[in-house]
Design an enzyme around this catalytic site. Sequence first.
Site, PDB file in Angstrom:
ATOM      1  N   TYR A  76      -5.790  10.848   4.162  1.00 35.80           N
ATOM      2  CA  TYR A  76      -4.386  11.133   3.846  1.00 35.80           C
ATOM      3  C   TYR A  76      -4.316  11.942   2.536  1.00 35.80           C
ATOM      4  O   TYR A  76      -5.345  12.375   2.020  1.00 35.80           O
ATOM      5  CB  TYR A  76      -3.579   9.827   3.844  1.00 35.80           C
ATOM      6  CG  TYR A  76      -3.643   9.193   5.226  1.00 35.80           C
ATOM      7  CD1 TYR A  76      -3.026   9.820   6.312  1.00 35.80           C
ATOM      8  CD2 TYR A  76      -4.389   8.048   5.476  1.00 35.80           C
ATOM      9  CE1 TYR A  76      -3.133   9.302   7.596  1.00 35.80           C
ATOM     10  CE2 TYR A  76      -4.497   7.520   6.766  1.00 35.80           C
ATOM     11  CZ  TYR A  76      -3.867   8.151   7.820  1.00 35.80           C
ATOM     12  OH  TYR A  76      -3.986   7.655   9.098  1.00 35.80           O
ATOM     13  N   GLY A  94      -9.575  -6.553   8.736  1.00 34.04           N
ATOM     14  CA  GLY A  94      -8.503  -5.880   9.457  1.00 34.04           C
ATOM     15  C   GLY A  94      -8.213  -6.569  10.775  1.00 34.04           C
ATOM     16  O   GLY A  94      -7.387  -7.485  10.861  1.00 34.04           O
ATOM     17  N   GLN A 154       0.842  -1.201   0.000  1.00 34.09           N
ATOM     18  CA  GLN A 154       0.000   0.000   0.000  1.00 34.09           C
ATOM     19  C   GLN A 154       0.881   1.255   0.000  1.00 34.09           C
ATOM     20  O   GLN A 154       1.688   1.460   0.909  1.00 34.09           O
ATOM     21  CB  GLN A 154      -0.948   0.030   1.205  1.00 34.09           C
ATOM     22  CG  GLN A 154      -2.010   1.122   1.032  1.00 34.09           C
ATOM     23  CD  GLN A 154      -2.919   1.310   2.227  1.00 34.09           C
ATOM     24  OE1 GLN A 154      -2.440   1.411   3.351  1.00 34.09           O
ATOM     25  NE2 GLN A 154      -4.221   1.380   1.991  1.00 34.09           N
TER      26      GLN A 154
END
Length: 366
Positions: free
Chosen positions: A183, A320, A101
């Site tokens: 982000y 996750g 990522q």
Amino acid sequence: MSLAINLFSPLQLGCYTLPNRVVMAPMSRNRAGEGNVPTALNATYYAQRASAGLLITEATQVTPYGQGYPATPGIHSPEQVKGWQRVTEAVHTRGGRIFLQLQHVGRISHPSLQPNGVLPVAPSAIAPEEGEAATYEGSKPYVTPRALETDELPGIVEAYRQGAENALAAGFDGVEVHGANGYLLDQFLRDGTNKRTDAYGGSVENRARLLLEVTEAIVGVWGADRVGVRLSPSNTFNSMTDSDSKATFGYTINALNRFGLAYLHLIEPSEADERHGGTLTPTVYFRPFFKGLLMTNGGYDRDKANAAIARGDADLVSFGTLFLANPDLPERFQSDTALNAPDPSTFYGGDERGYIDYPALELQVR
Ligand SMILES: Cc1cc2nc3c(=O)[nH]c(=O)nc-3n(C[C@H](O)[C@H](O)[C@H](O)COP(=O)(O)O)c2cc1C
């Protein structure tokens, strides 16, 4: 009798045949070594989870200016490439596939994490309203970032392109563009953080421009069938807002169709997004917008994931916290075995505890 498609149905994703649709979601664990170089410990962690249909690594900065937290790995130095080679080799030895990522945190950084203590960069000079920056010296108030000049944006695109090229050298199977969770690329996408008046601000076409240019550059390195993009249309984390998130993400997702990507990775609205008054749009709303594989994420367990896949709401599901705590999550799902509980106190930083010591099922030969 025809069996419904579920998490254990193989899937062709780009050039890879995945043995299952149980994906490990990207998770920052803040355990990189000196120089933000991945270590043998990190390699063990990922290799333990190699039975996933696909592993997606923690967010990895493409430039030192893109770092937002202590001990997150990078993909901009030769030592980091070597460190990641160890990880990819370990995963491949166990028969897995792993995408990196690619990250730039933008305004979520802090001068103490920046080379020469400079200000973090962002689309506009707007500090996050809530929360604090995570630094090596503990939490600190966010600073107001410096707005990037228009002529600096080719340099940002180039940093992602170079990161993608380094990821290729590190032996990854593909890359995921981190366009989610507040982000840098998400800061450009949404009008709460992007008040620019140049070709990268204002209309949604302009706000999506940087994400699309970055994706194009990365696709140029990898080919579209080994590139995914992650977006979080409902996310309010990192003080994110948008006046019309359905329009913003509808346009962006539709524009991504031009590449023929390996997948689009969408995060479902969370309870925190609801508490923060975000527009809650489930990933299924965006399903018709995207002409490729859709990976969904956020609060899924086995049965919910199987149901989503059987309905055709998504093609894959990433997990996750469940994957963090269960190195053999696909096997546990398949054998309907009880799951280890995740321990949030060891999520971010620390040593092998809460990292590589969650037990796997004993191998049972019958
Ligand atoms: C410890 C931790 C670290 C995370 N780091 C990242 C990250 O680096 N990149 C990212 O896109 N999402 C990150 N996330 C979000 C997860 O990918 C995922 O969206 C979230 O955990 C919800 O999925 P779940 O309900 O299956 O846990 C992180 C989540 C956790 C718990």
